[in-house]
Design an enzyme around this catalytic site. Structure first.
Site, PDB file in Angstrom:
ATOM      1  N   GLU A 124       0.851  -1.180   0.000  1.00  0.00           N
ATOM      2  CA  GLU A 124       0.000   0.000   0.000  1.00  0.00           C
ATOM      3  C   GLU A 124       0.897   1.245   0.000  1.00  0.00           C
ATOM      4  O   GLU A 124       1.889   1.264   0.724  1.00  0.00           O
ATOM      5  CB  GLU A 124      -0.891   0.051   1.238  1.00  0.00           C
ATOM      6  N   ALA A 265       1.823   0.283  10.781  1.00  0.00           N
ATOM      7  CA  ALA A 265       1.569  -1.121  10.513  1.00  0.00           C
ATOM      8  C   ALA A 265       0.726  -1.245   9.256  1.00  0.00           C
ATOM      9  O   ALA A 265       0.220  -0.249   8.748  1.00  0.00           O
ATOM     10  CB  ALA A 265       0.828  -1.768  11.686  1.00  0.00           C
ATOM     11  N   MET A 266       0.570  -2.485   8.765  1.00  0.00           N
ATOM     12  CA  MET A 266      -0.132  -2.685   7.498  1.00  0.00           C
ATOM     13  C   MET A 266      -1.020  -3.922   7.575  1.00  0.00           C
ATOM     14  O   MET A 266      -0.573  -4.981   8.005  1.00  0.00           O
ATOM     15  CB  MET A 266       0.918  -2.802   6.380  1.00  0.00           C
ATOM     16  N   GLU A 301      -5.360  -2.475  12.798  1.00  0.00           N
ATOM     17  CA  GLU A 301      -5.086  -3.379  11.667  1.00  0.00           C
ATOM     18  C   GLU A 301      -6.056  -4.547  11.662  1.00  0.00           C
ATOM     19  O   GLU A 301      -6.518  -4.975  10.601  1.00  0.00           O
ATOM     20  CB  GLU A 301      -3.634  -3.886  11.707  1.00  0.00           C
ATOM     21  N   HIS A 304      -9.349  -3.504  10.183  1.00  0.00           N
ATOM     22  CA  HIS A 304      -9.298  -3.376   8.725  1.00  0.00           C
ATOM     23  C   HIS A 304      -9.754  -4.657   8.020  1.00  0.00           C
ATOM     24  O   HIS A 304     -10.134  -4.618   6.850  1.00  0.00           O
ATOM     25  CB  HIS A 304      -7.869  -3.084   8.265  1.00  0.00           C
ATOM     26  N   GLU A 323      -9.886   4.236   6.118  1.00  0.00           N
ATOM     27  CA  GLU A 323      -9.051   4.737   7.219  1.00  0.00           C
ATOM     28  C   GLU A 323      -9.843   5.521   8.255  1.00  0.00           C
ATOM     29  O   GLU A 323      -9.681   5.317   9.459  1.00  0.00           O
ATOM     30  CB  GLU A 323      -7.882   5.551   6.680  1.00  0.00           C
TER      31      GLU A 323
HETATM   32  N1  TRP Z   1      -3.017   1.065   5.734  1.00  0.00           N
HETATM   33  C1  TRP Z   1      -2.066   1.276   6.772  1.00  0.00           C
HETATM   34  C2  TRP Z   1      -2.857   1.558   8.020  1.00  0.00           C
HETATM   35  O1  TRP Z   1      -3.460   2.560   8.167  1.00  0.00           O
HETATM   36  C3  TRP Z   1      -1.143   2.399   6.588  1.00  0.00           C
HETATM   37  C4  TRP Z   1      -0.225   2.434   5.418  1.00  0.00           C
HETATM   38  C5  TRP Z   1      -0.403   3.048   4.244  1.00  0.00           C
HETATM   39  C6  TRP Z   1       1.112   2.050   5.400  1.00  0.00           C
HETATM   40  N2  TRP Z   1       0.728   3.052   3.494  1.00  0.00           N
HETATM   41  C7  TRP Z   1       1.674   2.466   4.188  1.00  0.00           C
HETATM   42  C8  TRP Z   1       1.885   1.389   6.304  1.00  0.00           C
HETATM   43  C9  TRP Z   1       3.012   2.265   3.890  1.00  0.00           C
HETATM   44  C10 TRP Z   1       3.216   1.177   6.000  1.00  0.00           C
HETATM   45  C11 TRP Z   1       3.773   1.624   4.817  1.00  0.00           C
HETATM   46  O2  TRP Z   1      -2.957   0.784   8.873  1.00  0.00           O
HETATM   47 ZN    ZN Z   2      -5.449   2.004   8.569  1.00  0.00          ZN
END
Ligand code: TRP
Ligand code: ZN
Length: 867
Positions: A124, A265-266, A301, A304, A323
């Site tokens: 992402e 985090a992801m 996370e 999500h 988000e």
């Molecule tokens: N989707 C992730 C979250 O909000 C955040 C995210 C977006 C991210 N781009 C990223 C995390 C790049 C790490 C690196 O939880």
């Molecule tokens: Zn998020």
């Protein structure tokens, strides 16, 4: 390798959305992992949606090795600046692409890279294009299988999304594992990890009785430090079942902690990748704040999985769909598990401080942006935090029950698809019958609305009239603003602190007023005395409030308001009154006895939550105060804040000392009450440390401490108050922790914020510390990033701070543009400062603009600021 140096980056617009030319039903990935030359073979089943015979795939920093269509070599393609254009294709076909990539050289930490020797991915928003040529957009959902092959000794764990379906040895010291993810997903949710870890395992039994395997992977030797993360994960899973009726949908949930990570985090499907700071914690190395951060991010996370993964975004302009909603959910999670008012106060601080500042900056944008050059630039406080406030307003307007009905309808309609913010609002509206048509402006209009209130009491008719107007100033990219639908909660108080029931047109009315016009009048009846209004209770909307409170009224609300957020808010308004006056007149602050007594009463109130008292005693930070002025008086604000702190410390000395002594810590645990005690005690220490009589208190606490919260409480006090012991304590800390980068981050942060002109020298010296590396985003953010928020040294009038910033940003531009772009933000606000600083900051932006190979992350912001 593409070299995009000479071409101007191009913007994308929300209005230009078109459906993809092709759908991709499945994607079979095979990774042959080698640290400098990894081979990726991607086989997809592709179908044209409207008869197109050309397929344009995006790719970045890829070396194309092979291209097959339906198993046969295909030469009808061109490699372009953006990717790969394949021509003369049939309606449906199997496409096989082999690319070569270099994970070792990947310091941007997007795509496939190495973190301390382990392979991991970050896709992402648009990182998948650094792995293979693909339709790298969130509305292309495919079913994935992933085969990973790597050296067995160096990489015993080979992980990807979904369930493990096969594994074996290759015979040459290498092994392989095959994963299958049954849920169709966009490529930004793809993840791969390969490495050697310690593994903490557990199980969670879902409401419907399914066992889910929980696995957390951490660097060797760190297993015990993952216990709190595991507990938080189980709490998250349970909470989402109970509050949102949502159950987990795979048999396994994995989390990997890595040291090199651009963000927090992801949420990759079934395989979250975390910045290790949001996984690792124990008494010795983590503060209470870290523990709470872990709970919030693990929750975020996990949540999500439904809000983001099961229903994803149609395009990146819709980012707040997942988000904003997921931040709202994690805030509710933390509030249900801990203290609701304290959580609310912390969230309100973020909105009023950094989010309002973003609204007022050249990068101001609505929660659903209209124009994007680099998507990574839009993972912002506006999209996340204001986005959450917008969801919270819907929740306030609908109530919990109708809100949950809306959520249910949203999933009925959109599960398994890529949706829009409009889809979400439509579900909320349809399920509740509440008209949200005007409310939707919150998605398209940027900037902070100002709500101004005047009042009038008529003793004869016993009526009290509130006249409420709203106004939003033009922002960088949006001139005309319209009236918003603003939920505005109020209460009226008598002088004795009792609440006056609200009555309009002969009928009792709810405390929630609905503002929809530029100006509205509310006439309250049967008001027996001139009341004190409590306005925007619970911060029901992300707006600036203007009302001329008298000191006496604020003291009353601080004492008597029925909710803690309002009491805190009244206290903050009191501080603001004094700070503004002091900055404007340049005089030191002298708090009145009434005000001191009000703070004293809070401090000694045994019925109050200690964590709440700690919040009430916390001064607004320099950054937030800066937002109150048209021209920021950097030094004046420093003086005012110092003076206010000293005034409170002197005025409350006895009570602060008493509280400090009686809250002496017992054995350590992270129960809310214990956290609350430490938090208040450390606030007391911070005040006392600026009085000469207590200058040895911090060192004593430092030496006696058996946990990181109290250690940091002592060290921060020494650092902030410039105590004599400061350097010695910093040295002791570094001697103990120099081998642990995550702990050293706290030390780097203190170096960065040291409130003195010589902080820059300290920062430069700290960059030589063995634990420091500009390649590591955590180190960089804690040392360099915190320095950029240092009013004493970053804003030094000789420009030395800005010049250092320019140098660092130029370096980071080539190492890690995403990190560089975040660090850049303070410079963008140059127009708000005095002439001299303005010029100096501007110079740095101009020389940055001329940097060869300027990444589009930086280009977008620098251009916006210099325009
Ligand atoms: N989707 C992730 C979250 O909000 C955040 C995210 C977006 C991210 N781009 C990223 C995390 C790049 C790490 C690196 O939880
Ligand atoms: Zn998020």
């Amino acid at each position: 390798m593409n070299d995009a140096a000479s071409v101007q980056p191009v913007a994308k617009y929300r209005k230009d959305y078109t459906i993809p030319s092709h759908t991709i039903e499945s994607l079979d990935l095979v990774f042959n992992l080698h640290t400098t030359d990894t081979l990726v073979t991607a086989t997809s089943m592709v179908t044209a949606t409207q008869g197109a015979t050309v397929l344009q795939l995006v790719g970045d920093q890829l070396l194309l090795k092979d291209l097959l269509v339906d198993g046969k070599s295909w030469s009808d393609y061109t490699v372009t600046e953006e990717g790969l254009s394949i021509a003369n294709l049939p309606q449906s076909f199997e496409l096989t692409i082999t690319t070569q990539i270099n994970p070792t050289e990947n310091t941007a930490l997007e795509g496939l890279y190495l973190s301390d020797g382990a392979f991991c991915t970050q896709c992402e928003a648009e990182g998948f294009r650094r792995i293979t040529y693909f339709l790298d957009r969130p509305d292309v959902l495919a079913k994935y299988t992933t085969t990973i092959e790597a050296d067995k000794d160096a990489f015993p764990f080979l992980l990807s999304n979904g369930n493990k379906i096969a594994q074996g040895n290759c015979g040459n010291g290498r092994h392989w594992v095959k994963w299958q993810d049954p849920h169709p997903k966009p490529c930004y949710l793809f993840a791969l990890v390969a490495g050697d870890f310690d593994q903490l395992t557990d199980t969670f039994t879902t409401r419907s009785g399914r066992d889910v395997a929980l696995e957390i992977f951490v660097d060797k030797g760190n297993k015990q430090r993952a216990q709190h993360a595991m507990l938080s994960l189980k709490n998250s899973m349970k909470w989402d079942e109970e509050r949102f009726d949502l159950e987990y949908d795979l048999d396994i949930y994995m989390i990997v902690a890595v040291d090199f990570f651009n963000m927090g985090a992801m949420e990759n499907k079934g395989l979250n990748v975390f910045n290790s700071m949001f996984v690792l914690a124990d008494q010795a190395t983590a503060t209470d704040r870290d523990y709470l951060g872990i709970e919030a991010v693990i929750g975020h996370e996990y949540f999500h999985n439904w809000t983001g993964n099961r229903v994803t975004c149609r395009d990146w302009f819709q980012l707040s769909l997942k988000e904003g909603l997921t931040v709202f959910r994690d805030q509710e999670f933390s509030s249900d598990l801990g203290s609701r008012p304290v959580n609310r106060i912390k969230n309100v601080r973020i909105i009023r401080g950094p989010q309002f500042a973003e609204d007022a900056s050249p990068m101001s944008h609505p929660i659903r942006p209209e124009k994007v050059i680099e998507m990574n630039n839009f993972y912002t406080l506006t999209v996340y935090e204001k986005g959450s406030e917008v969801i919270r307003m819907i929740h306030t307007l609908l109530g919990e029950q109708a809100f949950q009905a809306g959520i249910k309808l949203y999933f009925e309609r959109h599960d398994g698809t890529a949706a829009t913010c409009d889809d979400f609002v439509a579900a909320m509206q349809d399920a509740s019958g509440v008209d949200l048509s005007q409310f939707k402006l919150w998605y398209s209009q940027s900037g902070t609305p100002i709500v101004s209130v005047t009042d009038e009491y008529d003793a004869q008719s016993k009526t009290y009239t509130l006249t409420i107007t709203q106004h939003t100033e033009p922002t960088a990219t949006q001139q005309d603003k319209q009236a918003l639908h603003i939920p505005f909660d109020v209460e009226l108080y008598r002088a004795d602190g009792t609440v006056i029931p609200l009555q309009i047109d002969g009928e009792s009315c709810a405390s929630l007023l609905q503002l929809k016009q530029d100006s509205q009048r509310f006439v309250f009846e049967n008001v027996d005395e001139k009341p004190t209004p409590s306005l925007l209770r619970e911060f029901t909307a992300p707006v600036k409030l203007n009302y001329q409170y008298s000191e006496q009224q604020l003291v009353l609300l601080m004492k008597c308001a029925t909710n803690e957020v309002s009491r805190w808010d009244a206290g903050q308004s009191l501080m603001a009154k004094y700070i503004k006056a002091a900055v404007t007149d340049g005089c030191p602050i002298q708090l009145s006895d009434d005000v001191l007594n009000a703070y004293r009463a809070l401090l000694v109130d045994e019925h109050l939550d200690n964590a709440f008292i700690a919040e009430a005693l916390t001064l607004p930070p320099h950054s937030e105060v800066s937002g109150w002025f048209d021209v920021i008086d950097v030094d004046g604000i420093c003086q005012a804040l110092k003076s206010l702190k000293l005034n409170l410390a002197k005025g409350l000395e006895k009570e602060l000392l008493h509280t400090y002594q009686t809250l002496a810590s017992e054995s350590y645990d992270v129960a809310h009450q214990s956290i609350a005690k430490r938090s208040l005690r450390n606030i007391c220490l911070n005040f006392l440390s600026c009085l000469p009589d207590y200058s040895d208190l911090a060192a004593k606490q430092f030496k006696a401490s058996d946990n990181m919260t109290d250690t940091m409480g002592a060290l921060s006090a020494a650092n902030l108050c410039g105590l004599q012991s400061r350097d010695e304590l910093m040295q002791a800390f570094s001697d103990t922790w120099s081998n642990d980068g995550l702990v050293m981050d706290k030390w780097f942060m203190l170096q960065g914020i040291k409130p003195s002109k010589d902080a820059l020298a300290g920062v430069k010296e700290s960059m030589q510390h063995s634990a420091f590396s500009l390649q590591n985003p955590n180190r960089t953010r804690n040392l360099i990033g915190s320095f950029f928020a240092n009013p004493y040294a970053f804003h030094a009038i000789d420009g030395s701070g800005y010049q250092f910033a320019g140098e660092m940003l130029a370096k980071l531009n080539s190492i890690n543009p995403q990190v560089a772009s975040r660090l850049l933000d303070p410079l963008l606000k140059f127009a708000r400062y005095d002439e001299q600083r303005k010029q100096l900051m501007r110079q740095q932006l101009e020389s940055l603009r001329d940097t060869p190979n300027l990444a589009k992350d930086l280009f977008e912001k620098v251009e916006a600021a210099l325009k």
